[in-house]
Design an enzyme around this catalytic site. Structure first.
Site, mmCIF file in Angstrom:
data_model
loop_
_atom_site.group_PDB
_atom_site.id
_atom_site.type_symbol
_atom_site.label_atom_id
_atom_site.label_comp_id
_atom_site.label_asym_id
_atom_site.label_seq_id
_atom_site.Cartn_x
_atom_site.Cartn_y
_atom_site.Cartn_z
ATOM 1 N N ASP A 52 0.930 -1.063 0.011
ATOM 2 C CA ASP A 52 -0.069 0.048 -0.011
ATOM 3 C C ASP A 52 0.916 1.316 0.165
ATOM 4 O O ASP A 52 0.384 2.282 0.010
ATOM 5 C CB ASP A 52 -1.055 0.063 1.243
ATOM 6 C CG ASP A 52 -0.332 0.116 2.675
ATOM 7 O OD1 ASP A 52 0.907 -0.179 2.454
ATOM 8 O OD2 ASP A 52 -1.004 0.038 3.408
ATOM 9 N N SER A 53 2.219 1.011 0.021
ATOM 10 C CA SER A 53 3.001 2.293 -0.161
ATOM 11 C C SER A 53 3.235 2.717 -1.452
ATOM 12 O O SER A 53 3.661 3.867 -1.813
ATOM 13 C CB SER A 53 4.591 1.877 0.189
ATOM 14 O OG SER A 53 4.777 0.483 -0.479
ATOM 15 N N ASP A 91 -0.400 -6.144 0.313
ATOM 16 C CA ASP A 91 -0.903 -5.462 1.431
ATOM 17 C C ASP A 91 -2.491 -5.390 1.617
ATOM 18 O O ASP A 91 -3.138 -4.853 0.471
ATOM 19 C CB ASP A 91 -0.190 -4.240 1.524
ATOM 20 C CG ASP A 91 0.896 -4.065 2.301
ATOM 21 O OD1 ASP A 91 0.857 -4.609 3.302
ATOM 22 O OD2 ASP A 91 1.717 -3.296 2.105
ATOM 23 N N LYS A 120 -0.557 -9.378 3.458
ATOM 24 C CA LYS A 120 0.109 -8.924 4.573
ATOM 25 C C LYS A 120 -0.803 -7.595 5.104
ATOM 26 O O LYS A 120 -1.512 -7.027 4.760
ATOM 27 C CB LYS A 120 1.440 -8.207 4.328
ATOM 28 C CG LYS A 120 2.218 -7.559 5.387
ATOM 29 C CD LYS A 120 3.555 -6.868 4.886
ATOM 30 C CE LYS A 120 3.517 -5.528 4.382
ATOM 31 N NZ LYS A 120 2.918 -4.564 5.255
ATOM 32 N N GLU A 122 -1.162 -5.059 8.897
ATOM 33 C CA GLU A 122 -0.632 -4.386 10.145
ATOM 34 C C GLU A 122 -1.169 -4.801 11.360
ATOM 35 O O GLU A 122 -2.491 -4.796 11.337
ATOM 36 C CB GLU A 122 -0.366 -3.083 9.808
ATOM 37 C CG GLU A 122 0.442 -2.685 8.327
ATOM 38 C CD GLU A 122 0.590 -1.181 8.243
ATOM 39 O OE1 GLU A 122 0.174 -0.405 9.101
ATOM 40 O OE2 GLU A 122 1.180 -0.671 6.959
ATOM 41 N N GLU A 189 9.257 -3.556 11.392
ATOM 42 C CA GLU A 189 9.790 -2.344 10.603
ATOM 43 C C GLU A 189 10.097 -1.192 11.959
ATOM 44 O O GLU A 189 9.137 -0.829 13.047
ATOM 45 C CB GLU A 189 8.524 -1.698 9.885
ATOM 46 C CG GLU A 189 9.041 -0.244 9.479
ATOM 47 C CD GLU A 189 7.782 0.076 8.316
ATOM 48 O OE1 GLU A 189 8.152 1.234 7.760
ATOM 49 O OE2 GLU A 189 7.005 -0.699 8.001
#
Length: 292
Positions: A52-53, A91, A120, A122, A189
């Protein structure tokens, strides 16, 4: 890890990653948001993350929060069409897994239908229920702890995490809870190297670090950061291996200069008429109807 482009590459699998962790072989992971980046990266890396970056790297947003499932689908499909040998991870963007198990499963399942091998997401303890729901549906999950960009507003910015006793021990607890819930790997991270090392040695699953020191099971950086394609502030943990931004600008500048001085295109970049047509074209005269 480097591969020969002349030989077929064996697909990277989740069991293979676990075997590599057990043998001490380090994992290489980078991002790709389109087919070009995927084709460049795939012969070299083990995992490709459609992150999503993409929001702040490619789409002009300040952070990842505006990225939607539809946006992720678009970029995932572009990468998946290249049929990478690398494990392809997508993501879960903001709000795609915060709204109940049913929607979480639907969103993650859609990523697998579009070619992802895993997703993935978070977060720590608050995400355990979602991780279990996905794993129960045979959707592989990579966790993400520490500096989690989707929580940037709660964290007060992009700041190193785990620097107090409470936050460090909570991260270790969360890492083990995510492992127990079924995560096959964890991204760590923006945390102190010693904390990442302790997590890595205490877990059986691989850890992949970004700004988390050298003792993780592998490392990840954004494709554009490695190639020096991003402007502005560069995080401490980024090492650019070339200045791609400058190289691309210099190439475009040379091209523009050639156009302006009449040096592009040259004869080698032009198509030519067959000899028998040149005379007819050269002697063509507009008719009265075409000249009006």
């Amino acid at each position: 890890m480097s591969h020969s482009s002349e030989q077929p590459l064996e697909r990277v699998t989740i069991p293979a990653l676990q075997q590599w962790k057990d043998k001490g072989r380090r994992v290489v992971m980078t991002t790709a948001y389109d087919a070009v980046a995927a084709r460049i990266a795939d012969p070299i890396v083990d995992i490709i993350l459609v992150g999503d970056s993409v929001g702040n790297v490619c789409l002009g947003f300040d952070n990842t929060l505006p990225v939607s499932v539809a946006m992720m689908n678009h970029h995932l499909e572009a990468v998946a069409r290249t049929r990478p040998h690398a494990l392809l991870v997508a993501d879960m963007p903001f709000l795609s897994f915060h709204v109940g198990s049913e929607d979480t499963i639907r969103n993650a399942g859609g990523f697998l239908q579009r070619g992802a091998d895993a997703v993935k997401l978070e977060g720590g303890a608050k995400r355990i229920e979602m991780v279990r729901a996905l794993v129960d549906c045979d959707i592989p999950v990579m966790g993400h702890l520490g500096l989690t960009p989707q929580s940037v507003n709660v964290m007060g910015g992009f700041k190193v995490q785990g620097r107090t006793t409470d936050t460090a021990l909570r991260l270790l607890d969360d890492a083990h809870r995510l492992q127990e819930a079924g995560c096959f790997a964890l991204v760590l991270e923006g945390i102190p190297a010693e904390l990442a090392a302790r997590a890595t040695e205490s877990l059986t699953i691989p850890t992949i670090g970004i700004g988390a020191g050298a003792d993780c099971s592998g490392q990840v950086l954004v494709f554009h950061d490695v190639l020096g394609l991003t402007e502005g502030h560069r995080p401490k943990f980024v090492r650019a291996y070339t200045n791609g931004f400058q190289l691309f600008q210099e190439a475009l500048s040379r091209w523009a200069a050639d156009i302006r001085k009449g040096a592009f295109p040259g004869s080698e970049e032009c198509y030519r008429l067959p000899d028998q047509l040149r005379h007819a074209v050269a002697n063509w005269v507009p008719s009265s109807s075409t000249s009006r």
